[in-house]
Design a protein around this motif. Structure first.
Motif, PDB file in Angstrom:
ATOM      1  N   GLY A 275       0.803  -1.209   0.000  1.00  0.00           N
ATOM      2  CA  GLY A 275       0.000   0.000   0.000  1.00  0.00           C
ATOM      3  C   GLY A 275       0.838   1.261   0.000  1.00  0.00           C
ATOM      4  N   VAL A 276       1.957   1.251   0.735  1.00  0.00           N
ATOM      5  CA  VAL A 276       2.855   2.409   0.745  1.00  0.00           C
ATOM      6  C   VAL A 276       3.505   2.573  -0.626  1.00  0.00           C
ATOM      7  CG1 VAL A 276       4.941   3.393   1.765  1.00  0.00           C
ATOM      8  CG2 VAL A 276       3.275   2.222   3.220  1.00  0.00           C
ATOM      9  N   LEU A 277       3.924   1.458  -1.244  1.00  0.00           N
ATOM     10  CA  LEU A 277       4.535   1.549  -2.576  1.00  0.00           C
ATOM     11  C   LEU A 277       3.520   2.044  -3.606  1.00  0.00           C
ATOM     12  CD1 LEU A 277       6.809  -1.630  -2.772  1.00  0.00           C
ATOM     13  CD2 LEU A 277       7.480   0.747  -2.386  1.00  0.00           C
ATOM     14  N   VAL A 278       2.264   1.608  -3.482  1.00  0.00           N
ATOM     15  CA  VAL A 278       1.226   2.135  -4.372  1.00  0.00           C
ATOM     16  C   VAL A 278       1.081   3.640  -4.172  1.00  0.00           C
ATOM     17  CG1 VAL A 278      -1.255   2.159  -4.826  1.00  0.00           C
ATOM     18  CG2 VAL A 278      -0.063  -0.023  -4.590  1.00  0.00           C
ATOM     19  N   ALA A 279       1.055   4.104  -2.924  1.00  0.00           N
ATOM     20  CA  ALA A 279       0.918   5.530  -2.633  1.00  0.00           C
ATOM     21  C   ALA A 279       2.085   6.320  -3.217  1.00  0.00           C
ATOM     22  CB  ALA A 279       0.841   5.753  -1.123  1.00  0.00           C
ATOM     23  N   GLN A 280       3.296   5.799  -3.082  1.00  0.00           N
ATOM     24  CA  GLN A 280       4.462   6.503  -3.616  1.00  0.00           C
ATOM     25  C   GLN A 280       4.396   6.585  -5.137  1.00  0.00           C
ATOM     26  OE1 GLN A 280       7.843   7.304  -2.159  1.00  0.00           O
ATOM     27  NE2 GLN A 280       7.290   7.051  -0.013  1.00  0.00           N
TER      28      GLN A 280
ATOM     29  N   ALA B   7      -4.180  -3.153  -0.598  1.00  0.00           N
ATOM     30  CA  ALA B   7      -3.193  -2.127  -0.958  1.00  0.00           C
ATOM     31  C   ALA B   7      -3.602  -1.352  -2.206  1.00  0.00           C
ATOM     32  CB  ALA B   7      -1.826  -2.774  -1.161  1.00  0.00           C
ATOM     33  N   PHE B   8      -4.322  -1.989  -3.121  1.00  0.00           N
ATOM     34  CA  PHE B   8      -4.760  -1.315  -4.346  1.00  0.00           C
ATOM     35  C   PHE B   8      -5.607  -0.094  -4.022  1.00  0.00           C
ATOM     36  CE2 PHE B   8      -7.989  -0.825  -7.718  1.00  0.00           C
ATOM     37  CZ  PHE B   8      -7.161  -0.605  -8.810  1.00  0.00           C
ATOM     38  N   PHE B   9      -6.410  -0.190  -2.972  1.00  0.00           N
ATOM     39  CA  PHE B   9      -7.285   0.917  -2.595  1.00  0.00           C
ATOM     40  C   PHE B   9      -6.645   1.847  -1.583  1.00  0.00           C
ATOM     41  CE2 PHE B   9     -10.058  -2.590  -3.933  1.00  0.00           C
ATOM     42  CZ  PHE B   9     -10.761  -1.953  -4.942  1.00  0.00           C
ATOM     43  N   SER B  10      -5.964   1.295  -0.574  1.00  0.00           N
ATOM     44  CA  SER B  10      -5.376   2.152   0.458  1.00  0.00           C
ATOM     45  C   SER B  10      -4.316   3.073  -0.118  1.00  0.00           C
ATOM     46  CB  SER B  10      -4.785   1.289   1.577  1.00  0.00           C
ATOM     47  OG  SER B  10      -3.698   0.510   1.106  1.00  0.00           O
TER      48      SER B  10
END
Length: 460
Positions: free
Chosen positions: A71-76, A150-153
């Motif tokens: 989730g953090v990597l998706v956000a970045q 993680a896709f959504f967060s």
């Protein structure tokens, strides 16, 4: 009102954090109801559920923390303008979750020696083994659910997570009642029924995420089908950054497990009191975890976009929200401790339950102290995880848990220096030290220099 508006303001934190908080609230209701049902079923079932549940979470936390770091990597990547990479990141989390099934199943086989080492009374120990083993058989589904979320967060769509969590809780609560007590013609399974209901909820939540993620529109925007290939470099980055975060969670839970095991060595009433207070404390700390997760998303997106000032502002906003919520919980703990304890009263309480209720009064006061420390701890966790400073979290958790809790508390119990109230004092000291360590790292600002993803168009 300047604190309220704009990127990193209170409104921004609440917009992302409140759905996660509400989702955590549904999980809180689920766990709290499970404990209440088990308390009604038998006092031994209630006493066994906490050490077995914490042991389960201890041995799965490494896998859960690593998969959840997707989730953090998706956000970045979203913050850096690389949305087309999101599907590929999520797939690496899925691959990690699938690989985790084998070691998690093997850990289920270690139930008996684990709980024999705790030294709890044989009736409680037998229930601990059953509860832990059934939960561990379903643990891979929990890790898979975390990787899909993680896709959504990471994209800040936390309402989806809230609704999926609500759905899981709505399924889990009646299943617990049916399976624990043997309703609708089914046999009464006790602790095994509670664990089976929880594992069923995890599988259902993972399936719901799968249906929502794998659509043509999401493939066009985020490559959820096109990104299915195993990416060695991206998988290695997930493991390299996620493993320290998973290890940090493992160490935190390890410290809590040692604390609970030491409570059990003091006596049945002491273990029951600790189980009651920690269970009642669940509505206090789980929402803080939800806000911390929302903060990690904001920090990750801000750092991916190269805007650390927004991350600093978000940290201050999140801390203020956490402080208001924890103040309310502290008033409840201090005002009605006996009433909270008696919620967990079994149908046939014996004299030891009355002793447990008496212990709960000072323990709820310690819980209020822990809550004050949790404000700083969860703010620090959110910021450092979102920025990628997970190695520091790991080493801080290792040092503080061993030297501020495990060694001194074990010695105090072994030599008979403290009872359960004094043991909780060691737990509060541990939380205070952890809060100071994270605050110093946050104020030092090293995390603001970390860059995990290069913004789109920045060149090689």
């Amino acid at each position: 009102m300047t604190r309220w508006h704009g990127p990193g303001g209170i409104a921004h934190v609440l917009r992302l954090g409140l759905p996660l908080l509400a989702g955590m609230g549904s999980l809180t209701a689920m766990h709290l109801t499970d404990r209440i049902f088990l308390g009604w079923y038998s006092q031994d079932a209630l006493a066994a559920s906490l050490p077995a549940g914490v042991t389960f979470f201890l041995l799965t936390s490494f896998f859960l923390g690593t998969a959840g770091y997707a989730g953090v990597l998706v956000a970045q990547h979203v913050g850096a303008g690389l949305s087309a990479m999101v599907g590929r990141v999520v797939w690496q989390g899925i691959y990690f979750a699938v690989l985790s099934f084998v070691p998690l199943l093997l850990l289920a086989l270690a139930a008996e020696p684990i709980f024999e080492a705790m030294g709890h009374a044989p009736p409680v120990r037998r229930l601990e083994v059953v509860y832990y083993r059934v939960l561990m058989f379903g643990a891979g589904l929990m890790v898979l659910e975390a990787s899909l979320a993680a896709f959504f967060s990471g994209r800040g769509l936390t309402r989806v997570i809230m609704f999926v969590n609500f759905g899981g809780a709505l399924l889990n609560i009646p299943l617990n009642y049916i399976l624990i007590f043997g309703k609708l013609g089914l046999p009464a399974l006790g602790v095994a029924g509670s664990a089976l209901a929880t594992a069923t909820a995890w599988g259902t939540m993972a399936a719901a995420y799968g249906v929502l993620i794998f659509t043509r529109d999401n493939d066009r925007l985020y490559g959820v089908f096109r990104g299915f290939r195993f990416d060695t470099a991206l998988f290695a980055r997930l493991v390299r950054l996620g493993m320290p975060g998973g290890a940090q969670v493992f160490l935190d839970v390890f410290a809590a497990m040692v604390f609970i095991a030491l409570s059990g060595r003091l006596g049945r009433a002491e273990l029951t009191a600790t189980s009651i207070v920690l269970s009642a404390n669940t509505p206090a700390f789980l929402p803080l975890i939800g806000l911390s997760q929302g903060l990690a998303v904001i920090v990750g997106q801000a750092m991916g976009a190269g805007k650390p000032a927004e991350a600093v502002r978000a940290a201050g906003s999140a801390a203020r929200v956490m402080a208001v919520y924890m103040a309310i919980m502290a008033v409840i703990f201090l005002a009605v401790p006996d009433q909270l304890a008696r919620i967990f009263a079994p149908n046939d309480p014996d004299a030891s339950f009355a002793d447990a209720v008496a212990f709960c009064r000072p323990l709820f006061a310690w819980a209020a102290v822990l809550g004050c420390c949790d404000i700083v701890i969860h703010m620090g966790f959110g910021v450092l995880r979102g920025a990628g400073d997970t190695r520091y979290l790991m080493w801080a958790a290792a040092a503080v848990s061993v030297f501020a809790l495990v060694i001194p508390a074990a010695c105090a119990v072994a030599y008979g220096w403290v009872g359960v109230v004094g043991l909780w004092g060691f737990f509060a000291f541990y939380a205070a030290v952890m809060a100071v360590v994270l605050w110093l790292r946050y104020r030092g600002g090293t995390w603001q220099t970390l860059r995990l993803v290069k913004p789109a168009g920045s060149g090689p």
